[in-house]
Design a protein around this motif. Structure first.
Motif, PDB file in Angstrom:
ATOM      1  N   THR A   1      -5.850 -36.074  41.994  1.00  0.00           N
ATOM      2  CA  THR A   1      -6.286 -37.258  42.420  1.00  0.00           C
ATOM      3  C   THR A   1      -5.400 -38.368  42.187  1.00  0.00           C
ATOM      4  OG1 THR A   1      -7.912 -37.612  40.786  1.00  0.00           O
ATOM      5  CG2 THR A   1      -8.594 -36.597  42.969  1.00  0.00           C
ATOM      6  N   LYS A   2      -4.851 -38.364  41.191  1.00  0.00           N
ATOM      7  CA  LYS A   2      -3.764 -39.310  40.853  1.00  0.00           C
ATOM      8  C   LYS A   2      -2.385 -39.339  41.229  1.00  0.00           C
ATOM      9  CE  LYS A   2      -7.163 -41.274  38.245  1.00  0.00           C
ATOM     10  NZ  LYS A   2      -7.911 -42.420  38.824  1.00  0.00           N
ATOM     11  N   ILE A   3      -1.908 -37.894  41.331  1.00  0.00           N
ATOM     12  CA  ILE A   3      -0.559 -37.563  41.593  1.00  0.00           C
ATOM     13  C   ILE A   3      -0.686 -37.431  43.085  1.00  0.00           C
ATOM     14  CG2 ILE A   3       1.277 -36.126  41.750  1.00  0.00           C
ATOM     15  CD1 ILE A   3       0.787 -35.376  38.868  1.00  0.00           C
ATOM     16  N   LYS A   4      -0.250 -38.477  43.984  1.00  0.00           N
ATOM     17  CA  LYS A   4      -0.236 -38.488  45.454  1.00  0.00           C
ATOM     18  C   LYS A   4       0.626 -37.731  46.093  1.00  0.00           C
ATOM     19  CE  LYS A   4      -3.679 -41.641  44.992  1.00  0.00           C
ATOM     20  NZ  LYS A   4      -5.100 -41.034  45.274  1.00  0.00           N
ATOM     21  N   SER A   5       1.933 -37.782  45.397  1.00  0.00           N
ATOM     22  CA  SER A   5       2.972 -36.842  45.850  1.00  0.00           C
ATOM     23  C   SER A   5       2.953 -35.451  45.899  1.00  0.00           C
ATOM     24  CB  SER A   5       4.450 -37.425  45.375  1.00  0.00           C
ATOM     25  OG  SER A   5       5.457 -36.437  45.723  1.00  0.00           O
ATOM     26  N   LYS A   6       2.926 -34.778  47.037  1.00  0.00           N
ATOM     27  CA  LYS A   6       2.650 -33.319  47.291  1.00  0.00           C
ATOM     28  C   LYS A   6       4.054 -32.689  46.406  1.00  0.00           C
ATOM     29  CE  LYS A   6       1.573 -28.839  47.866  1.00  0.00           C
ATOM     30  NZ  LYS A   6       1.920 -28.347  49.334  1.00  0.00           N
ATOM     31  N   LEU A   7       5.342 -33.320  46.625  1.00  0.00           N
ATOM     32  CA  LEU A   7       6.455 -32.858  46.126  1.00  0.00           C
ATOM     33  C   LEU A   7       6.409 -32.838  44.395  1.00  0.00           C
ATOM     34  CD1 LEU A   7       9.438 -31.663  46.134  1.00  0.00           C
ATOM     35  CD2 LEU A   7      10.005 -34.165  46.474  1.00  0.00           C
ATOM     36  N   ALA A   8       5.766 -34.014  44.077  1.00  0.00           N
ATOM     37  CA  ALA A   8       5.870 -33.974  42.606  1.00  0.00           C
ATOM     38  C   ALA A   8       4.863 -33.222  41.997  1.00  0.00           C
ATOM     39  CB  ALA A   8       5.396 -35.462  42.310  1.00  0.00           C
ATOM     40  N   LEU A   9       3.786 -32.897  42.549  1.00  0.00           N
ATOM     41  CA  LEU A   9       2.495 -31.981  42.354  1.00  0.00           C
ATOM     42  C   LEU A   9       3.019 -30.718  42.180  1.00  0.00           C
ATOM     43  CD1 LEU A   9      -0.375 -32.230  41.382  1.00  0.00           C
ATOM     44  CD2 LEU A   9      -0.849 -31.706  43.781  1.00  0.00           C
ATOM     45  N   SER A  10       3.837 -30.314  43.242  1.00  0.00           N
ATOM     46  CA  SER A  10       4.498 -28.884  43.220  1.00  0.00           C
ATOM     47  C   SER A  10       5.517 -28.739  42.042  1.00  0.00           C
ATOM     48  CB  SER A  10       5.280 -28.893  44.667  1.00  0.00           C
ATOM     49  OG  SER A  10       4.478 -28.811  45.695  1.00  0.00           O
ATOM     50  N   LEU A  11       6.277 -29.678  41.982  1.00  0.00           N
ATOM     51  CA  LEU A  11       7.156 -29.583  40.702  1.00  0.00           C
ATOM     52  C   LEU A  11       6.735 -29.515  39.437  1.00  0.00           C
ATOM     53  CD1 LEU A  11      10.123 -32.105  42.152  1.00  0.00           C
ATOM     54  CD2 LEU A  11      10.173 -29.424  41.887  1.00  0.00           C
ATOM     55  N   LEU A  12       5.569 -30.180  39.501  1.00  0.00           N
ATOM     56  CA  LEU A  12       4.853 -30.270  38.242  1.00  0.00           C
ATOM     57  C   LEU A  12       4.073 -28.755  37.812  1.00  0.00           C
ATOM     58  CD1 LEU A  12       3.672 -31.873  35.712  1.00  0.00           C
ATOM     59  CD2 LEU A  12       1.699 -32.319  37.154  1.00  0.00           C
ATOM     60  N   PHE A  13       3.543 -28.095  38.916  1.00  0.00           N
ATOM     61  CA  PHE A  13       3.154 -26.672  38.983  1.00  0.00           C
ATOM     62  C   PHE A  13       4.053 -25.810  38.303  1.00  0.00           C
ATOM     63  CE2 PHE A  13      -0.981 -28.239  40.181  1.00  0.00           C
ATOM     64  CZ  PHE A  13      -1.970 -27.210  40.038  1.00  0.00           C
ATOM     65  N   VAL A  14       5.321 -26.027  38.957  1.00  0.00           N
ATOM     66  CA  VAL A  14       6.315 -25.015  38.840  1.00  0.00           C
ATOM     67  C   VAL A  14       6.927 -25.042  37.207  1.00  0.00           C
ATOM     68  CG1 VAL A  14       8.742 -24.200  39.200  1.00  0.00           C
ATOM     69  CG2 VAL A  14       7.324 -24.682  41.084  1.00  0.00           C
ATOM     70  N   PHE A  15       7.065 -26.448  36.944  1.00  0.00           N
ATOM     71  CA  PHE A  15       7.729 -26.762  35.634  1.00  0.00           C
ATOM     72  C   PHE A  15       6.475 -26.204  34.473  1.00  0.00           C
ATOM     73  CE2 PHE A  15       8.435 -29.592  32.042  1.00  0.00           C
ATOM     74  CZ  PHE A  15       9.646 -29.061  31.679  1.00  0.00           C
ATOM     75  N   LEU A  16       5.197 -26.441  34.738  1.00  0.00           N
ATOM     76  CA  LEU A  16       4.268 -26.299  33.705  1.00  0.00           C
ATOM     77  C   LEU A  16       4.060 -24.849  33.459  1.00  0.00           C
ATOM     78  CD1 LEU A  16       1.595 -29.143  34.045  1.00  0.00           C
ATOM     79  CD2 LEU A  16       3.089 -28.719  32.271  1.00  0.00           C
ATOM     80  N   ALA A  17       3.869 -24.181  34.826  1.00  0.00           N
ATOM     81  CA  ALA A  17       3.718 -22.650  34.515  1.00  0.00           C
ATOM     82  C   ALA A  17       4.843 -22.011  34.120  1.00  0.00           C
ATOM     83  CB  ALA A  17       3.426 -22.332  36.138  1.00  0.00           C
ATOM     84  N   ALA A  18       6.070 -22.534  34.043  1.00  0.00           N
ATOM     85  CA  ALA A  18       7.412 -21.890  33.640  1.00  0.00           C
ATOM     86  C   ALA A  18       7.291 -21.989  31.981  1.00  0.00           C
ATOM     87  CB  ALA A  18       8.704 -22.591  34.206  1.00  0.00           C
ATOM     88  N   VAL A  19       7.061 -23.541  31.627  1.00  0.00           N
ATOM     89  CA  VAL A  19       6.957 -23.681  30.115  1.00  0.00           C
ATOM     90  C   VAL A  19       5.661 -22.907  29.511  1.00  0.00           C
ATOM     91  CG1 VAL A  19       6.544 -25.543  28.479  1.00  0.00           C
ATOM     92  CG2 VAL A  19       7.917 -26.001  30.291  1.00  0.00           C
ATOM     93  N   LEU A  20       4.731 -22.826  30.064  1.00  0.00           N
ATOM     94  CA  LEU A  20       3.298 -22.079  29.523  1.00  0.00           C
ATOM     95  C   LEU A  20       3.835 -20.618  29.263  1.00  0.00           C
ATOM     96  CD1 LEU A  20       0.562 -24.063  31.128  1.00  0.00           C
ATOM     97  CD2 LEU A  20       1.255 -24.282  28.629  1.00  0.00           C
TER      98      LEU A  20
ATOM     99  N   PHE B   1      -7.401 -31.151  35.594  1.00  0.00           N
ATOM    100  CA  PHE B   1      -6.683 -30.834  36.961  1.00  0.00           C
ATOM    101  C   PHE B   1      -7.401 -31.844  38.126  1.00  0.00           C
ATOM    102  CE2 PHE B   1      -4.681 -27.141  35.182  1.00  0.00           C
ATOM    103  CZ  PHE B   1      -3.619 -27.382  35.481  1.00  0.00           C
ATOM    104  N   SER B   2      -8.601 -32.132  38.177  1.00  0.00           N
ATOM    105  CA  SER B   2      -9.305 -33.161  39.124  1.00  0.00           C
ATOM    106  C   SER B   2      -8.510 -34.493  38.944  1.00  0.00           C
ATOM    107  CB  SER B   2     -10.661 -33.172  39.170  1.00  0.00           C
ATOM    108  OG  SER B   2     -10.814 -33.787  37.644  1.00  0.00           O
ATOM    109  N   LYS B   3      -8.231 -34.879  37.886  1.00  0.00           N
ATOM    110  CA  LYS B   3      -7.437 -35.846  37.486  1.00  0.00           C
ATOM    111  C   LYS B   3      -6.094 -36.114  37.815  1.00  0.00           C
ATOM    112  CE  LYS B   3     -10.728 -38.126  35.250  1.00  0.00           C
ATOM    113  NZ  LYS B   3     -11.905 -37.326  35.894  1.00  0.00           N
ATOM    114  N   VAL B   4      -5.504 -34.791  37.684  1.00  0.00           N
ATOM    115  CA  VAL B   4      -3.992 -34.567  38.081  1.00  0.00           C
ATOM    116  C   VAL B   4      -3.973 -34.443  39.681  1.00  0.00           C
ATOM    117  CG1 VAL B   4      -2.002 -32.889  38.355  1.00  0.00           C
ATOM    118  CG2 VAL B   4      -3.178 -33.393  36.096  1.00  0.00           C
TER     119      VAL B   4
END
Length: 509
Positions: A134-153, A129-132
């Motif tokens: 620091t590498k994903i600069k967009s807060k929107l993209a990071l938020s959508l990633l969190f929602v989507f990954l949490a939903a799939v998992l 997650f430290s890589k995620v």
């Protein structure tokens, strides 16, 4: 006594709790068991709302003990109209709090062992997650990633396990920030000490950043958990009663859950772009640069033992996902296996080293058992029965929508697993007694599942994952109170609950 009673909590809170405990006795004799039981529910919700001032295990636990002492919930046996129910042999039938605990034993085992197993996986989670972060600069993209990954998992694993991972990562990042802010280092090599660059405003923005991400994540667990047979405990219960397998359950729910998932992702986008309801905070630029430099430095300094530990944790993570996806054993047993494998191969054999892993989950496990006392009281006093009976008497075309609303409301103030258990049991009885037909039985089962999963994000009461987050060590670090959690969940409650209701009316009516 007042000085030490409930520790450092505010004096007014102490006096309020004493007032509750005294008034409840008066209420039982003056207003009866039903009114007093509803009072207990309101008081217990109040103790949850005050979680940051006083951990609810003590304040809520006192209420639970009093509820049992007053006979509103029996510790061990089934009670009807004030008398212990006996079988044909004259033996008392098991029920009350003990039966609630037995029904939720897998959840308790999950909390005790799985959360501890995640504790030993923290270095790997921090590395990923430290890589995620620091590498994903967009807060929107990071938020959508969190929602989507949490939903799939959550759809394939378990919402509490996913929440434990999110909490572990967030606590780890806050720890990194705190370590940098309180040290005398200059990780970004700009000639200024890092702690001088990280001021009070930066800390508040960083807290807001973590707070919004974790809330997106736990909402994601609800979005994914509703979709599959294994996503939430009540899904499995409903699926077993209906005879649905994994694929059939998904297909039955998909016409409702898939549009709601899209609606949830769109809500995330709107909240992040507008900054409404406490969302939208970005990772402070200076903090991002320092943390990125810190992670690079940590990677360079990682020892062979730590590198081997990451490999062990990675293999364990793969085994964990396979075990949970195939459901080869109860989740708690898989968590215990995770602890054994990781500690054995990483050489952690000291009892005191193992003890720290259980510190996060055991207080919440105790609180959950206290919560089951309140659930047993609801069951024993038949508090929800009038609502169920009324709904079954309505026009069949309107029943799915009414069941969805009733389940959603009750799940917001009670435990959604309990609400689903009560409702599916009553509907099954109605089906066996030929009050409703097989088609209506199936429609009501779908309404119960979606109703207990989607609107229950409104408060921490309904979703165990939300309650776990509220009472975790992370909540005070990021200033996440009961009220703030309800406020941040409100737009999701409106969209998920409202869209779910619309789809139930379209698909099932």
């Amino acid at each position: 006594m007042l000085k030490y009673f409930l520790g450092n909590s505010p004096k007014w809170f102490k006096m309020t709790m004493i007032g509750f405990l005294i008034f409840n006795v008066f209420s039982l004799f003056a207003f009866g068991e039903t009114v007093t039981s509803w009072l207990f529910i309101g008081e217990f919700i109040f103790t949850l709302a005050m979680a940051l001032k006083c951990y609810p295990l003590q304040s809520g636990g006192l209420l639970a003990i009093e509820a049992m002492a007053l006979g509103l919930a029996h510790p061990m046996y089934k009670v009807d109209h004030g008398k212990v129910v006996e079988n044909a042999a004259g033996e008392a039938i098991k029920g009350g709090v003990l039966l609630e605990v037995e029904h939720n034993l897998e959840v308790i085992l999950l909390l005790v062992f799985m959360v501890a197993g995640i504790y030993f996986m923290k270095p790997l989670l921090m590395y990923i997650f430290s890589k995620v972060f620091t590498k994903i600069k967009s807060k929107l993209a990071l938020s959508l990633l969190f929602v989507f990954l949490a939903a799939v998992l959550s759809a394939f694993l378990d919402a509490l396990t996913v929440t434990a991972v999110l909490i572990s990562v967030s606590v780890g990042f806050y720890g990194v920030y705190h370590k940098i802010a309180s040290g005398s280092s200059d990780h970004d090599k700009d000639g200024i000490l890092d702690r001088k660059e990280l001021n009070k405003d930066t800390l508040e923005q960083f807290r807001s950043f973590l707070r919004s991400l974790i809330m997106h994540g736990v909402v994601g667990t609800a979005l994914g958990g509703v979709c599959t047979l294994v996503g939430e405990p009540q899904n499995l219960l409903i699926g077993e009663r209906m005879g649905w397998d994994f694929v059939e359950f998904f297909l039955k729910m998909a016409p409702i859950t898939m549009p709601v998932l899209v609606g949830g992702m769109l809500t995330t986008t709107v909240l992040e772009l507008t900054g409404w309801f406490g969302f939208g905070a970005k990772l402070p630029k200076v903090a991002a640069e320092i943390i990125e430099a810190y992670t690079v430095e940590q990677d360079a300094q990682r020892t062979d033992k730590e590198k081997f530990g990451l490999i062990v944790q990675g293999v364990s993570a793969v085994l964990l996902i396979i075990g949970l996806a195939l459901h080869i054993a109860p989740v708690g047993f898989i968590g215990l296996g995770l602890i054994i494998v990781q500690t054995a191969f990483m050489g952690i054999i000291d009892e005191h080293q193992l003890g720290h892993a259980f510190e996060e989950a055991l207080p919440f496990t105790g609180l959950l058992v206290v919560f089951f006392v309140i659930v047993a009281m609801i069951h024993q006093q038949h508090l929800f029965s009038p609502i169920i009976n009324w709904a079954l008497q309505q026009d069949p075309a309107s029943q799915p929508g009414l069941f969805y609303i009733a389940n959603g409301f009750l799940s917001a103030i009670s435990d959604n697993v309990f609400v689903a258990t009560v409702y599916i049991g009553e509907v099954q009885s109605a089906f066996h007694n030929k009050v409703i037909g097989p088609e209506q039985y199936e429609k009501l089962a779908i309404a119960i599942n979606t109703g207990t999963n989607l609107p229950s994000v409104a408060t921490p009461n309904g979703q165990a994952a939300f309650l776990f987050l509220l009472t975790s060590s992370l909540a005070p670090l990021i200033n996440l109170s009961y009220g703030k959690m309800v406020k941040m969940a409100l737009p999701y409650t409106i969209v998920l609950g409202g869209l779910g209701y619309i789809m139930v009316k379209i698909v099932l009516s």
